[in-house]
Design a protein around this motif. Structure first.
Motif, short mmCIF file in Angstrom:
data_model
loop_
_atom_site.label_atom_id
_atom_site.label_comp_id
_atom_site.label_asym_id
_atom_site.label_seq_id
_atom_site.Cartn_x
_atom_site.Cartn_y
_atom_site.Cartn_z
N ALA A 78 0.80 -1.23 0.00
CA ALA A 78 0.00 0.00 0.00
C ALA A 78 0.82 1.28 0.00
O ALA A 78 0.31 2.35 -0.33
N THR A 79 2.10 1.19 0.38
CA THR A 79 2.92 2.41 0.46
C THR A 79 3.65 2.73 -0.84
O THR A 79 4.29 3.78 -0.95
N GLY A 80 3.59 1.80 -1.80
CA GLY A 80 4.33 2.00 -3.04
C GLY A 80 5.72 1.40 -3.02
O GLY A 80 6.45 1.48 -4.01
N PHE A 81 6.12 0.76 -1.89
CA PHE A 81 7.45 0.15 -1.80
C PHE A 81 7.64 -0.93 -2.85
O PHE A 81 8.72 -1.05 -3.46
N LEU A 82 6.60 -1.74 -3.08
CA LEU A 82 6.69 -2.83 -4.05
C LEU A 82 7.01 -2.29 -5.43
O LEU A 82 7.90 -2.81 -6.13
N ALA A 83 6.29 -1.25 -5.85
CA ALA A 83 6.52 -0.65 -7.17
C ALA A 83 7.92 -0.04 -7.23
O ALA A 83 8.62 -0.16 -8.25
N TRP A 84 8.33 0.64 -6.14
CA TRP A 84 9.68 1.24 -6.11
C TRP A 84 10.76 0.17 -6.27
O TRP A 84 11.72 0.33 -7.04
N LEU A 85 10.62 -0.95 -5.54
CA LEU A 85 11.59 -2.03 -5.60
C LEU A 85 11.63 -2.64 -7.00
O LEU A 85 12.72 -2.87 -7.56
N TYR A 86 10.46 -2.88 -7.56
CA TYR A 86 10.38 -3.47 -8.90
C TYR A 86 11.04 -2.55 -9.93
O TYR A 86 11.83 -3.00 -10.77
N ASN A 87 10.74 -1.26 -9.86
CA ASN A 87 11.31 -0.31 -10.82
C ASN A 87 12.83 -0.18 -10.64
O ASN A 87 13.57 -0.06 -11.62
N ALA A 88 13.29 -0.18 -9.39
CA ALA A 88 14.73 -0.08 -9.14
C ALA A 88 15.47 -1.30 -9.69
O ALA A 88 16.53 -1.15 -10.32
N LEU A 89 14.92 -2.49 -9.46
CA LEU A 89 15.56 -3.70 -9.98
C LEU A 89 15.50 -3.75 -11.50
O LEU A 89 16.45 -4.20 -12.15
N THR A 90 14.37 -3.29 -12.07
CA THR A 90 14.26 -3.26 -13.53
C THR A 90 15.31 -2.33 -14.13
O THR A 90 15.94 -2.64 -15.15
N GLY A 91 15.51 -1.17 -13.51
CA GLY A 91 16.53 -0.24 -13.99
C GLY A 91 17.92 -0.82 -13.92
O GLY A 91 18.78 -0.53 -14.77
N ALA A 92 18.17 -1.67 -12.92
CA ALA A 92 19.51 -2.25 -12.74
C ALA A 92 19.72 -3.49 -13.59
O ALA A 92 20.85 -3.75 -14.04
N ILE A 93 18.66 -4.25 -13.84
CA ILE A 93 18.80 -5.55 -14.51
C ILE A 93 18.33 -5.51 -15.96
O ILE A 93 18.96 -6.11 -16.84
N GLY A 94 17.24 -4.84 -16.24
CA GLY A 94 16.77 -4.74 -17.62
C GLY A 94 15.31 -5.11 -17.78
O GLY A 94 14.68 -5.64 -16.87
N GLU A 95 14.77 -4.80 -18.96
CA GLU A 95 13.36 -5.00 -19.24
C GLU A 95 13.09 -6.19 -20.15
O GLU A 95 11.94 -6.44 -20.50
N GLY A 96 14.10 -6.90 -20.59
CA GLY A 96 13.89 -8.07 -21.42
C GLY A 96 13.20 -9.19 -20.66
O GLY A 96 13.02 -9.11 -19.43
N PHE B 33 -5.64 -0.79 -12.20
CA PHE B 33 -5.03 -1.76 -11.30
C PHE B 33 -3.52 -1.51 -11.19
O PHE B 33 -2.94 -1.60 -10.10
N TYR B 34 -2.90 -1.20 -12.31
CA TYR B 34 -1.46 -0.89 -12.29
C TYR B 34 -1.18 0.38 -11.50
O TYR B 34 -0.36 0.41 -10.57
N THR B 35 -1.86 1.46 -11.90
CA THR B 35 -1.55 2.78 -11.32
C THR B 35 -1.90 2.87 -9.84
O THR B 35 -1.28 3.62 -9.10
N SER B 36 -2.90 2.11 -9.41
CA SER B 36 -3.29 2.15 -7.99
C SER B 36 -2.15 1.72 -7.08
O SER B 36 -2.01 2.21 -5.96
N PHE B 37 -1.32 0.79 -7.58
CA PHE B 37 -0.22 0.28 -6.77
C PHE B 37 1.12 0.89 -7.18
O PHE B 37 2.18 0.41 -6.74
N GLY B 38 1.08 1.92 -8.05
CA GLY B 38 2.30 2.63 -8.40
C GLY B 38 3.04 2.09 -9.60
O GLY B 38 4.19 2.50 -9.85
N PHE B 39 2.43 1.21 -10.39
CA PHE B 39 3.09 0.63 -11.55
C PHE B 39 2.67 1.34 -12.83
O PHE B 39 1.58 1.91 -12.92
N ASP B 40 3.51 1.22 -13.85
CA ASP B 40 3.22 1.77 -15.17
C ASP B 40 2.44 0.72 -15.96
O ASP B 40 2.90 -0.42 -16.08
N PRO B 41 1.26 1.06 -16.52
CA PRO B 41 0.49 0.08 -17.31
C PRO B 41 1.26 -0.49 -18.48
O PRO B 41 0.93 -1.58 -18.97
N ALA B 42 2.31 0.22 -18.93
CA ALA B 42 3.10 -0.27 -20.05
C ALA B 42 4.11 -1.33 -19.63
O ALA B 42 4.88 -1.83 -20.47
N SER B 43 4.13 -1.68 -18.36
CA SER B 43 5.11 -2.64 -17.85
C SER B 43 4.83 -4.07 -18.25
O SER B 43 5.65 -4.96 -18.00
#
Length: 415
Positions: free
Chosen positions: A80-98, A314-324
């Motif tokens: 609910a705090t957006g930590f999950l989305a932050w962690l996912y985005n941080a790892l994606t930036g470090a590892i990649g989107e493939g 559903f994506y945006t409510s939890f802080g995610f980008d729908p294009a993910s």
């Protein structure tokens, strides 16, 4: 805070409140019977063992209530705090989107958010279980088990996630259907490999030694048409004093495994009855029935994920980008689906208890219609495991996958 986050928190609070209420009912029932052994169990345990089982049940109950609140707070903070989305985005930036990069991101995200559960697991093993003499593990072995679990999860989980993400890219409209079919087949393969590859990484599985007991149990297999070439013994005493027996695999890959602690605790005729019970699950087709049920339930939930993957809110409510893509949906679903499936626990357990009654009846039939070998084996297992002999009826109805001792014994003796 939008309505989806509010709904998530309401469901989390409702589930936690229900679990707390059921726990309280069970605690009151145990306390109400703590000063005397119920008449039905006076031949099962002595006074000292009964008091110890009551203490064990009450301490597990108290520990579970603290763990319940802790887990709920951690889940709320993560989601609910957006930590999950932050962690996912941080790892994606470090590892990649493939596809492979996202599979690794999902796996690492699940590992990281699972770290808060380690203290509870440690305390349960080395404080609670050790206090009552059940823990046989060491800190080194506990850490080794966690590392092995991580490695197995990576080897099996990352390719499965990559395949699922690839199917989403190939079939964006029907990915949920074909993805589930592929994943279900993958799980069946893992079920076959488990006793050969996975379990031996944690425990030693050895064929039962030649002798009268082995001959007796193999004769039961021939008599029942199970035709087992061997019976495996697992060194369960390596980690715990608890005893058990279980069925793994299916078809010609089926195997029955007995804990070494169980062999030490039971007489040969009682072990024969326990094995007859396990064979009863096979003869009554419980494994295929379970797989069919799991197939349709899993397909339904994948269909729900397929629909959620089309909902931008559903994506945006939890802080995610729908294009993910579907990766965030898969991640969120694994975390919050339990808020829904929890309420169906009594239904699934009802079918499980029905299967246990059928397996018990089969065991009685194979023991010359004598219920006592299985009855006495159950008595000993309940005694040695310090099992709760006085669960609250609502608690056992909701949580128990097996009938309680009183119910099983009554059904066995009634025939």
């Amino acid at each position: 805070m939008n309505w989806i986050i509010v709904a998530f928190l309401v469901l989390l609070i409702a589930k936690t409140a229900m679990e707390f209420r059921l726990s309280s009912l069970n605690r009151k029932e145990v306390l109400a019977n703590k000063d005397r052994i119920p008449e039905a169990y006076r031949d099962v345990v002595d006074e000292e063992t009964y008091r110890k089982s009551v203490d064990y049940t009450l301490e597990k109950n108290a520990f579970g209530r603290k763990e319940l609140i802790y887990d709920a707070v951690v889940l709320a903070l993560i989601v609910a705090t957006g930590f999950l989305a932050w962690l996912y985005n941080a790892l994606t930036g470090a590892i990649g989107e493939g596809v492979w990069g996202q599979a690794v991101v999902l796996f690492l995200t699940l590992i990281i958010i699972g770290l808060p559960s380690l203290p509870s697991d440690y305390l349960s093993t080395f404080k609670l279980e050790a206090k009552f003499g059940f823990n046989k593990s060491t800190v080194g072995l506990w850490i080794s088990d966690k590392l092995k679990g991580f490695a197995i999860g990576a080897v099996l989980g990352i390719p499965a996630l990559a395949l699922l993400l690839s199917i989403f890219n190939w079939l964006p409209k029907s990915w949920w259907f074909w993805g589930f079919i592929v994943l279900f087949c993958y799980q069946l393969i893992v079920m076959v490999l488990a006793p050969r590859v996975i379990i031996p990484l944690f425990n030693k599985l050895t064929p039962m030694e030649e002798g009268p007991l082995r001959d007796r149990l193999l004769a039961l297999g021939e008599r029942t048409g199970f035709n087992a070439k061997t019976i495996l013994v697992m060194d369960g005493s390596k980690r715990s004093g608890h005893s058990n027996a279980f069925f793994t695999g299916f078809g010609k890959f089926r195997k029955i495994v007995l804990f070494d602690t169980l062999i030490e605790q039971l007489e040969p005729v009682e072990l024969e009855a326990v094995l007859a019970h396990e064979i009863g699950h096979y003869k009554k087709g419980h494994i295929p029935k379970f797989l069919v049920g799991a197939f349709f339930v899993g397909l339904f939930f994948f269909g729900v994920m397929g629909w959620l993957a089309t909902q931008d809110l559903f994506y945006t409510s939890f802080g995610f980008d729908p294009a993910s893509g579907m990766a965030p949906v898969l991640l969120l679903f694994m975390l919050i689906s339990g808020l829904f499936t929890f309420w169906f626990t009594p239904l699934s357990n009802r079918f499980s208890r029905k299967n246990e009654y059928e397996a018990d009846a089969y065991a009685r039939q194979m023991m010359n219609d004598d219920p006592m070998p299985l009855v006495t084996s159950l008595h000993k297992m309940y005694e040695k495991n310090l099992s709760n002999l006085t669960p609250h009826p609502t608690f056992s109805w909701f949580y128990y996958s097996h009938p309680n001792l009183k119910e099983r014994e009554a059904a066995l003796k009634a025939g």
